[in-house]
Scaffold this motif. Structure first.
Motif, PDB file in Angstrom:
ATOM      1  N   SER A 144      38.528  36.202  44.215  1.00 37.22           N
ATOM      2  CA  SER A 144      38.118  34.860  44.577  1.00 37.22           C
ATOM      3  C   SER A 144      37.248  35.055  45.636  1.00 37.22           C
ATOM      4  O   SER A 144      36.234  34.307  45.894  1.00 37.22           O
ATOM      5  CB  SER A 144      38.866  33.727  44.545  1.00 37.22           C
ATOM      6  OG  SER A 144      39.947  33.963  45.606  1.00 37.22           O
ATOM      7  N   VAL A 145      37.729  35.939  46.767  1.00 34.20           N
ATOM      8  CA  VAL A 145      37.058  35.867  47.924  1.00 34.20           C
ATOM      9  C   VAL A 145      35.731  36.640  47.716  1.00 34.20           C
ATOM     10  O   VAL A 145      34.689  36.742  48.243  1.00 34.20           O
ATOM     11  CB  VAL A 145      37.963  36.626  49.088  1.00 34.20           C
ATOM     12  CG1 VAL A 145      37.094  37.012  50.473  1.00 34.20           C
ATOM     13  CG2 VAL A 145      39.088  35.757  49.183  1.00 34.20           C
ATOM     14  N   GLY A 146      35.861  37.725  46.912  1.00 42.04           N
ATOM     15  CA  GLY A 146      34.672  38.953  46.497  1.00 42.04           C
ATOM     16  C   GLY A 146      33.638  38.087  45.967  1.00 42.04           C
ATOM     17  O   GLY A 146      32.554  38.365  46.062  1.00 42.04           O
ATOM     18  N   VAL A 147      33.950  37.013  45.068  1.00 36.43           N
ATOM     19  CA  VAL A 147      32.853  36.172  44.522  1.00 36.43           C
ATOM     20  C   VAL A 147      32.146  35.521  45.511  1.00 36.43           C
ATOM     21  O   VAL A 147      30.790  35.578  45.404  1.00 36.43           O
ATOM     22  CB  VAL A 147      33.573  35.338  43.479  1.00 36.43           C
ATOM     23  CG1 VAL A 147      32.599  34.222  42.908  1.00 36.43           C
ATOM     24  CG2 VAL A 147      34.011  36.193  42.414  1.00 36.43           C
ATOM     25  N   CYS A 148      32.876  34.863  46.530  1.00 33.52           N
ATOM     26  CA  CYS A 148      31.959  34.281  47.384  1.00 33.52           C
ATOM     27  C   CYS A 148      31.154  35.056  48.574  1.00 33.52           C
ATOM     28  O   CYS A 148      30.114  34.791  48.811  1.00 33.52           O
ATOM     29  CB  CYS A 148      33.174  33.461  48.339  1.00 33.52           C
ATOM     30  SG  CYS A 148      34.147  32.205  47.393  1.00 33.52           S
ATOM     31  N   ILE A 149      31.719  36.280  48.620  1.00 38.17           N
ATOM     32  CA  ILE A 149      31.059  37.505  49.519  1.00 38.17           C
ATOM     33  C   ILE A 149      29.547  37.818  48.911  1.00 38.17           C
ATOM     34  O   ILE A 149      28.731  38.020  49.516  1.00 38.17           O
ATOM     35  CB  ILE A 149      31.787  38.556  49.679  1.00 38.17           C
ATOM     36  CG1 ILE A 149      32.909  38.369  50.775  1.00 38.17           C
ATOM     37  CG2 ILE A 149      30.916  39.782  50.079  1.00 38.17           C
ATOM     38  CD1 ILE A 149      34.031  39.541  50.904  1.00 38.17           C
ATOM     39  N   THR A 150      29.499  37.759  47.797  1.00 33.54           N
ATOM     40  CA  THR A 150      28.444  38.048  46.762  1.00 33.54           C
ATOM     41  C   THR A 150      27.438  37.064  46.980  1.00 33.54           C
ATOM     42  O   THR A 150      26.219  37.457  46.674  1.00 33.54           O
ATOM     43  CB  THR A 150      28.711  38.391  45.409  1.00 33.54           C
ATOM     44  OG1 THR A 150      28.998  37.127  44.771  1.00 33.54           O
ATOM     45  CG2 THR A 150      29.643  39.352  45.123  1.00 33.54           C
ATOM     46  N   ALA A 151      27.653  35.808  47.611  1.00 36.99           N
ATOM     47  CA  ALA A 151      26.837  34.922  47.662  1.00 36.99           C
ATOM     48  C   ALA A 151      25.489  35.312  49.020  1.00 36.99           C
ATOM     49  O   ALA A 151      24.619  34.650  49.154  1.00 36.99           O
ATOM     50  CB  ALA A 151      27.139  33.521  48.148  1.00 36.99           C
ATOM     51  N   LEU A 152      26.017  36.122  49.981  1.00 38.98           N
ATOM     52  CA  LEU A 152      25.412  36.730  50.895  1.00 38.98           C
ATOM     53  C   LEU A 152      24.120  37.478  50.415  1.00 38.98           C
ATOM     54  O   LEU A 152      23.253  37.452  51.331  1.00 38.98           O
ATOM     55  CB  LEU A 152      26.184  37.545  51.837  1.00 38.98           C
ATOM     56  CG  LEU A 152      27.787  36.894  52.528  1.00 38.98           C
ATOM     57  CD1 LEU A 152      28.399  38.191  53.057  1.00 38.98           C
ATOM     58  CD2 LEU A 152      27.021  35.797  53.621  1.00 38.98           C
TER      59      LEU A 152
END
Length: 437
Positions: A144-152
């Motif tokens: 779930s954290v990795g998914v958010c990081i891809t927003a960068l």
């Protein structure tokens, strides 16, 4: 304005980078080719994204090298369709989305836009999940954290486009080179049987007669020939500042086609390498049910006998995911602007296209974890395959219309071949839907 179009095209595709890269009408063949090189690599990215990994791993572990022929045929389809896409953009000055908006009624255009957004969401979903899985495998970061990081990647894309479109193409090319090196290393470790690999390139009738094999085969087709790539390519070829004469356009089409075809050969090697690795490492060792990127990563070290094997696999996956999110976000911008003619600030457009992918991916990773995301990867590619017809049919229709294309209309043999490919894609998808229902 050409007779075949209803209205003047007053809006340039990707206006912030339109005709921003100078090209010369003179000079050596290789110098001119270099000036047009770049868009092909950006399109090729879509042919080696994490969605391809899921379908190729599943196909290789379950059926050995048999589905290599499907990857080859899919890539040949891709080369044809990408040629039509770039030709539409160069000859008419419109991307595929703009052409659809002009040709179809508002309700039909709205439906095509909606279907295209679904395809981009499915594609982005695969890319976001793939990047998140890679971050989890390499650094233990929760999905779930990795998914958010891809927003960068939105910020990265904004920065690179501000620096110039060549920067974006260079980053994409470098990441493809990383993926290529990683798989060259993996193939050397796996030591596949050359005779079996060559045999897999020959089509077998069981691909059609075996429902399980057909499902994965159509998934591979959907993962290989990407609907959003047809919109993307028709736009980014217009970043070149070529002469807007028949001679200038003819040269641009020639060099852009060479760039596209060479890049897609590279994509074919990487796609085939994933399936060959899966067949050599898993199918031959009896691990026929490996359809999961995480399982593949876990099994590579003990099966290949090299401690670096799984790390290299995860690095290639991360490079693939990040590359694909960059081009997928760009395609989202092209589709939204082309179909709806909405002019938003670049950061807002890209934020919207990322949220369309990130929100579903976040929900799935929270609710279902690794197993759910892996199943979603394969299913997302089937969605792409079903949507493909709605991009291919307008593309073939436009490029076969003399009023729209003028001197650059498809010759009769190309029109017949293009409709045959479009028809085959439609028939395969009908078979898939009937079988699934």
């Amino acid at each position: 304005m050409a007779q075949g179009w209803k209205s003047e095209n007053r809006t340039k595709s990707l206006p912030e980078v339109h005709a921003s890269i100078p090209v010369s009408e003179t000079g050596s063949f290789y110098k001119r080719l270099l000036a047009f090189s770049g868009p092909g690599l950006m399109v090729a990215v879509g042919y080696m994204d994490p969605g391809n990994w899921a379908t190729d791993i599943a196909g290789g572990s379950r059926f050995g090298y048999t589905l290599l022929s499907v990857i080859l045929i899919s890539n040949l389809f891709a080369m044809l369709l990408q040629h039509l896409s770039l030709k539409l953009g160069i000859a008419t000055g419109r991307d595929l989305a703009q052409a659809c908006r002009d040709h179809y009624s508002r309700p039909v255009s709205a439906v095509l836009w909606f279907l295209c957004e679904i395809a981009i969401a499915a594609c982005d979903l695969a890319e976001v999940i793939g990047s998140a899985i890679a971050l989890n495998l390499l650094f233990g970061i929760p999905l779930s954290v990795g998914v958010c990081i891809t927003a960068l990647d939105v910020l990265l894309l904004l920065y690179l486009q501000h620096k110039g479109f060549r920067w974006l193409e260079s980053i994409v090319g470098a990441l493809i080179f990383v993926i290529l090196l990683c798989f060259a290393y993996e193939i050397l470790l796996a030591r596949p049987e050359i005779a079996a690999v060559l045999g897999g390139l020959i089509p077998q009738k069981e691909v059609i007669t075996n429902p399980d094999m057909l499902y994965i085969a159509i998934g591979i087709l959907g993962a290989t020939v990407m609907p959003h790539n047809l919109y993307l390519h028709s736009s980014i070829v217009q970043t070149r500042d070529f002469a807007h004469t028949d001679s200038g356009r003819r040269n641009a089409i020639k060099f852009a086609t060479i760039d596209s075809t060479l890049s897609l050969f590279l994509a074919f090697f990487i796609n085939a390498a994933i399936l060959i690795l899966s067949a050599a490492a898993f199918h031959t060792s009896g691990n026929h049910q490996v359809a999961d990127i995480t399982d593949a990563h876990r099994l590579l070290d003990p099966l290949l006998g090299a401690t670096l094997a799984s790390v290299v696999f995860a690095v290639a996956l991360l490079a693939s995911g990040q590359n694909s999110t960059l081009t997928g976000t760009l395609a989202g911008q092209i589709v939204m602007e082309g179909f709806l003619n909405i002019r938003l600030k670049p950061w807002l457009r890209r934020l919207i296209t990322r949220l369309i992918a990130i929100v579903p991916a976040l929900i799935v990773t929270i609710l279902y974890g690794e197993r759910g995301t892996s199943e979603l990867l394969v299913f997302s590619q089937v969605i792409l395959s079903v949507q493909l017809s709605f991009a291919v049919v307008p593309l073939v229709l436009f490029t076969s219309d003399k009023l729209k294309m003028g001197a650059f209309v498809n010759p009769r043999w190309l029109t017949i071949l293009s409709w045959a490919v479009a028809g085959l894609i439609i028939v395969l998808n009908v078979v898939l839907l009937v079988g699934t229902l």
